[in-house]
Design a protein around this motif. Sequence first.
Motif, PDB file in Angstrom:
ATOM      1  N   VAL A   2     -11.781  -6.298 -13.242  1.00 19.17           N
ATOM      2  CA  VAL A   2     -11.163  -6.907 -12.610  1.00 19.17           C
ATOM      3  C   VAL A   2     -10.534  -8.134 -12.817  1.00 19.17           C
ATOM      4  O   VAL A   2     -11.413  -9.294 -12.801  1.00 19.17           O
ATOM      5  N   ASP A  61      -9.431  -0.838 -16.318  1.00 21.83           N
ATOM      6  CA  ASP A  61      -9.329  -2.382 -15.727  1.00 21.83           C
ATOM      7  C   ASP A  61      -8.480  -2.335 -14.883  1.00 21.83           C
ATOM      8  O   ASP A  61      -7.533  -1.568 -14.835  1.00 21.83           O
ATOM      9  N   THR A  62      -8.670  -3.013 -13.574  1.00 28.43           N
ATOM     10  CA  THR A  62      -7.978  -3.562 -12.396  1.00 28.43           C
ATOM     11  C   THR A  62      -6.768  -5.665 -12.626  1.00 28.43           C
ATOM     12  O   THR A  62      -7.465  -6.214 -13.048  1.00 28.43           O
ATOM     13  N   ARG A  80      -6.129  -8.163 -10.977  1.00 26.96           N
ATOM     14  CA  ARG A  80      -5.149  -8.163  -9.262  1.00 26.96           C
ATOM     15  C   ARG A  80      -4.246  -9.651  -9.877  1.00 26.96           C
ATOM     16  O   ARG A  80      -4.385 -10.930  -9.959  1.00 26.96           O
ATOM     17  N   PHE A 115      -1.333   1.174  -8.289  1.00 31.26           N
ATOM     18  CA  PHE A 115      -1.533  -0.128  -7.688  1.00 31.26           C
ATOM     19  C   PHE A 115      -2.045   0.368  -5.812  1.00 31.26           C
ATOM     20  O   PHE A 115      -1.620   0.769  -5.176  1.00 31.26           O
ATOM     21  N   ASP A 163      -4.169  -5.213  -6.110  1.00 28.29           N
ATOM     22  CA  ASP A 163      -4.524  -4.781  -7.729  1.00 28.29           C
ATOM     23  C   ASP A 163      -3.726  -3.609  -8.504  1.00 28.29           C
ATOM     24  O   ASP A 163      -3.269  -2.550  -7.792  1.00 28.29           O
ATOM     25  N   LYS A 202      -3.896  -0.830 -11.551  1.00 29.27           N
ATOM     26  CA  LYS A 202      -5.072  -0.264 -12.359  1.00 29.27           C
ATOM     27  C   LYS A 202      -4.505   0.754 -13.277  1.00 29.27           C
ATOM     28  O   LYS A 202      -3.565   1.451 -12.767  1.00 29.27           O
ATOM     29  N   GLN A 227      -5.059   4.179 -15.011  1.00 31.61           N
ATOM     30  CA  GLN A 227      -5.336   5.489 -15.041  1.00 31.61           C
ATOM     31  C   GLN A 227      -5.100   6.013 -16.074  1.00 31.61           C
ATOM     32  O   GLN A 227      -3.858   6.899 -16.016  1.00 31.61           O
ATOM     33  N   GLN A 281      -3.953   4.300  -2.623  1.00 30.30           N
ATOM     34  CA  GLN A 281      -3.386   3.616  -3.760  1.00 30.30           C
ATOM     35  C   GLN A 281      -2.146   4.445  -3.938  1.00 30.30           C
ATOM     36  O   GLN A 281      -2.080   5.988  -3.772  1.00 30.30           O
TER      37      GLN A 281
END
Length: 118
Positions: free
Chosen positions: A11, A39-40, A42, A66, A79, A81, A83, A93
């Motif tokens: 993050v 990975d994220t 923020r 998100f 956040d 992310k 994917q 999400q």
Amino acid sequence: MSELPVLDNNVFPFDARGVAKRFRHAAIFGAIESLYDGDTMRFINDHDPLPLLDQLRQRYGHQLTFSYVSREPGQIVIDFKVQLGEQAADGQQQAAGDVPAQGGGCGGGGGGCGCSGH
């Protein structure tokens, strides 16, 4: 503002409030594109960036999800992310591709954020 803890090494904080408005969207895209699968980022901002979310939907589709961590006035934390090849599975999400198109706010469109910050 109290700092939100980052408990995961995957993050990465991105505080948009410190980036000049004319460079914000380009900086955000660059930061997202530097993330690896899983990975994220923020994202911290002073306003809800609905037009930016639409741009992300158009650009990344289901490769970026998100979730709002905080949606208080003046303290937006989201956040994002990465994917690759996946779609969001839980109800909190949303796939960036599912964000409704909205106008106003950020303005976007290559000229950076034109927000008044509300």
